[in-house]
Design a protein around this motif. Structure first.
Motif, PDB file in Angstrom:
ATOM      1  N   ASN A 101      11.192   2.721 114.139  1.00 25.24           N
ATOM      2  CA  ASN A 101      10.567   2.771 115.147  1.00 25.24           C
ATOM      3  C   ASN A 101      10.012   2.506 115.890  1.00 25.24           C
ATOM      4  OD1 ASN A 101      10.995   5.360 113.599  1.00 25.24           O
ATOM      5  ND2 ASN A 101       9.336   6.505 114.583  1.00 25.24           N
ATOM      6  N   MET A 105      11.208   2.468 120.627  1.00 28.94           N
ATOM      7  CA  MET A 105      10.013   2.758 120.752  1.00 28.94           C
ATOM      8  C   MET A 105       9.337   1.903 121.932  1.00 28.94           C
ATOM      9  SD  MET A 105       8.066   5.137 118.642  1.00 28.94           S
ATOM     10  CE  MET A 105       8.530   7.457 118.783  1.00 28.94           C
ATOM     11  N   ARG A 145       4.121   6.710 111.524  1.00 21.98           N
ATOM     12  CA  ARG A 145       4.789   6.470 112.193  1.00 21.98           C
ATOM     13  C   ARG A 145       5.271   7.261 113.513  1.00 21.98           C
ATOM     14  NH1 ARG A 145      10.580   7.776 109.309  1.00 21.98           N
ATOM     15  NH2 ARG A 145       9.722  10.211 109.932  1.00 21.98           N
TER      16      ARG A 145
ATOM     17  N   THR B  86      16.578  12.012 109.339  1.00 20.30           N
ATOM     18  CA  THR B  86      16.139  11.036 109.881  1.00 20.30           C
ATOM     19  C   THR B  86      16.468  11.063 110.709  1.00 20.30           C
ATOM     20  OG1 THR B  86      17.728   9.743 108.432  1.00 20.30           O
ATOM     21  CG2 THR B  86      15.889   9.301 107.889  1.00 20.30           C
ATOM     22  N   ASN B  89      13.513  12.516 113.779  1.00 21.69           N
ATOM     23  CA  ASN B  89      12.589  11.339 114.093  1.00 21.69           C
ATOM     24  C   ASN B  89      12.777  10.466 115.160  1.00 21.69           C
ATOM     25  OD1 ASN B  89      10.693   8.894 113.823  1.00 21.69           O
ATOM     26  ND2 ASN B  89      11.957   8.040 112.769  1.00 21.69           N
ATOM     27  N   LEU B  90      14.809   9.869 114.785  1.00 18.17           N
ATOM     28  CA  LEU B  90      15.859   9.408 116.033  1.00 18.17           C
ATOM     29  C   LEU B  90      15.393   9.962 116.765  1.00 18.17           C
ATOM     30  CD1 LEU B  90      18.403   7.906 113.351  1.00 18.17           C
ATOM     31  CD2 LEU B  90      16.692   6.378 114.458  1.00 18.17           C
ATOM     32  N   ILE B  93      12.336  10.027 118.929  1.00 16.64           N
ATOM     33  CA  ILE B  93      12.095   8.430 119.267  1.00 16.64           C
ATOM     34  C   ILE B  93      11.017   8.607 120.865  1.00 16.64           C
ATOM     35  CG2 ILE B  93      12.179   6.311 119.716  1.00 16.64           C
ATOM     36  CD1 ILE B  93      12.762   6.746 116.429  1.00 16.64           C
TER      37      ILE B  93
END
Lengths: 306, 244
Positions: A101, A105, A145, B86, B89-90, B93
């Motif tokens: 992440n 990011m 996260r 997942t 989540n990706l 982002i």
């Protein structure tokens, strides 16, 4: 206070069934907004639409005052989220999962990963593979996260699902401290009223895809206070006695001699005696046992919240 | 994109799938070597050339093992994001859906090339161990070129498998699909339609084995159209689909 999330007639149809139906949600800056509803009420679908994972059939979503459809990338960068159970690469450690992440990011701060893990209390578990984590640890890692990049808005979908009471308490404490210390606006969904009750200062109730109520927690408490109700032969005289002899001013007179007293709960025996001594016939005494939960049950038309 | 590729590589850390694929890729050279040992025991005087050994191993990789193994790897790369939950989540982002597909394709290409070099290297090693004849720089360059061309063309043909993976979000349909592809290759390999069937056309192009009735452009078109159709279908579908 500016608006952080605003949906206008947000709707998601699957076939002809409206899973989310003309939803108008308003979350203001600094709020912990509890999004409450039974399982299958449309909470997760709404949250997924807010995060761009599901496309609405129609309706508008504005976050930070901008349309999600035109500025999705910029908006999502300011949001931290956890949707249902957190998914992780189980062959990687907690640190490696967060590193993915951080890389994507553009979080380059040296201690960002360690800080996030420390906030959620996982600083001593960084070398363990996530596959060996308990459910509670995974949920905490999910929050780590979500806050890694210091978001302005945190969207958490059922973050305490599957946790034991201690885990639930820890997550609750964590969310409260994040909201107060980092000034993050939080939208948290749950089907457990007591959960939302202890966290949220504003509550939106969704049922069968529709938003039934959007109200501050304080207002709800006022609306759903406990009371004693006396059915008396002379409500005027009873009211005067309550004020003069008991010092009670927090009462309401309803029709047909019903008088509802909101203070000195538990003193119904003494009040009854007072009425009788002054020639007022008391034919019924009721002590309400309605709690907020009962109110919600009534609101959604029976059954239980869960 | 560099960060995305780095994270894709990181996701493979400690993943058993890579080791499994390395073992899988060794199957073709090992089986060929066993076959040659068997032949040698029956006709000891008959020489075995490196050229033939490289050719036969590559034939097995391109028509049998490759589509199956690379199909499973393709399914693993894309489907694990669904299986491990997942993807949500990706995408929040946020990572662009197209970039995600492309980064995984680049990783897939790298993975296929590593396995191809492994198969080539093992064939060479077994040839040296078995005392095969005719080893020369020309044979090595020629065989390596053929292996790499074949690998790249099979990579191009991974896009329909990718689409099937996205569509069904499950390993089983993908495995069935690759099995059907492989059966198709086996069925047409000795027919005149070989240059037109994309997965068999890979072998035709690799060994320059065109048929007079079907000029090379037919084989290139068969592969190109299939690959492009798979890629476009995947991107269109993945950009539209809701993530649950």
């Amino acid at each position: 206070m500016s608006s952080i999330i605003r949906t206008t007639n947000l709707t998601k149809l699957y076939g002809t069934k409206a899973v989310v139906d003309d939803l108008n949600v308003h979350v203001m800056q600094g709020q912990i907004y509890g999004f409450l509803g039974r399982n299958g009420a449309g909470k997760t679908t709404t949250i997924r639409m807010l995060l761009g994972l599901i496309k609405p059939t129609h309706g508008e979503i504005e976050i930070f005052g901008e349309s999600l459809y035109t500025r999705q990338k910029e908006i999502l960068r300011r949001i931290g989220s956890m949707v249902e159970h957190s998914g992780f690469y189980e062959n990687l450690t907690a640190r490696e999962n967060l590193l993915i992440n951080a890389k994507l990011m553009g979080v380059h701060k040296r201690n960002a990963l360690a800080d996030a893990l420390e906030i959620v209390g996982l600083q001593h578990e960084t070398s363990k593979r996530v596959g060996q984590y308990s459910m509670g640890m995974k949920q905490r890692l999910g929050i780590a996260r979500a806050i890694l990049h210091h978001p302005e808005l945190l969207i958490l979908d059922e973050p305490t699902n599957g946790l034991d009471p201690i885990g639930i308490k820890e997550i609750r404490k964590l969310i409260t401290s994040l909201a107060s210390e980092r000034k993050i606006t939080v939208l948290i969904s749950s089907h457990i009223l007591s959960e939302v009750e202890q966290l949220a200062d504003y509550i939106g109730i969704i049922h069968e895809g529709k938003l039934l109520e959007e109200v501050s927690y304080e207002e709800l408490r006022v609306r759903n206070r406990n009371y004693m109700e006396f059915k008396v032969s002379n409500d005027n005289k009873a009211a005067i006695l309550l004020e003069q002899q008991c010092g009670i001013v927090d009462y309401e007179v309803h029709d047909e001699g019903h008088i509802r007293v909101y203070s000195q709960i538990g003193q119904q025996g003494r009040i009854n005696q007072l009425f009788v001594e002054h020639g007022i016939e008391v034919s019924k005494i009721t002590v309400s046992e309605d709690r907020l939960e009962d109110y919600f049950v009534k609101l959604i038309g029976g059954g239980t919240i869960g | 994109m560099a960060d995305l590729l780095y994270t894709e590589l990181l996701k493979l850390k400690r993943a058993k799938m890579f080791l499994v694929s390395v073992i899988g890729a060794s199957a073709a050279p090992i089986m060929m070597f066993i076959a040659y040992l068997n032949m040698k025991s029956k006709t000891p005087d008959e020489p075995i050339s490196f050229e033939l050994s490289f050719y036969n191993t590559n034939l097995n990789v391109l028509l049998l093992l490759g589509p199956l193994l690379y199909g499973v790897i393709t399914a693993y790369l894309y489907n694990r994001e669904y299986v491990e939950d997942t993807l949500k989540n990706l995408l929040t982002i946020p990572v662009s859906r197209t970039h995600l597909i492309v980064s995984k394709l680049i990783l897939l290409l790298g993975w296929i090339l590593v396995l191809t070099l492994e198969a080539w290297g093992l064939t060479l090693l077994f040839g040296l161990l078995g005392g095969f004849e005719g080893l020369s720089a020309a044979v090595l360059v020629q065989s390596l070129t053929e292996y790499l061309i074949g690998a790249f063309l099979l990579f191009l043909l991974s896009t329909p498998t990718m689409f099937i993976t996205f569509w069904f979000k499950n390993y089983v349909p993908t495995i069935i699909f690759t099995a059907v592809i492989t059966l198709g290759s086996v069925s047409v390999v000795n027919s005149d339609f070989k240059p037109l069937y994309p997965w068999a056309a890979v072998h035709v192009i690799t060994i320059n084995g065109y048929l007079p009735q079907y000029p090379p452009v037919y084989s290139y078109l068969a592969i190109g159209i299939t690959s492009l159709a798979g890629l476009i279908a995947t991107i269109v579908y993945f950009k539209k689909v809701d993530i649950h």
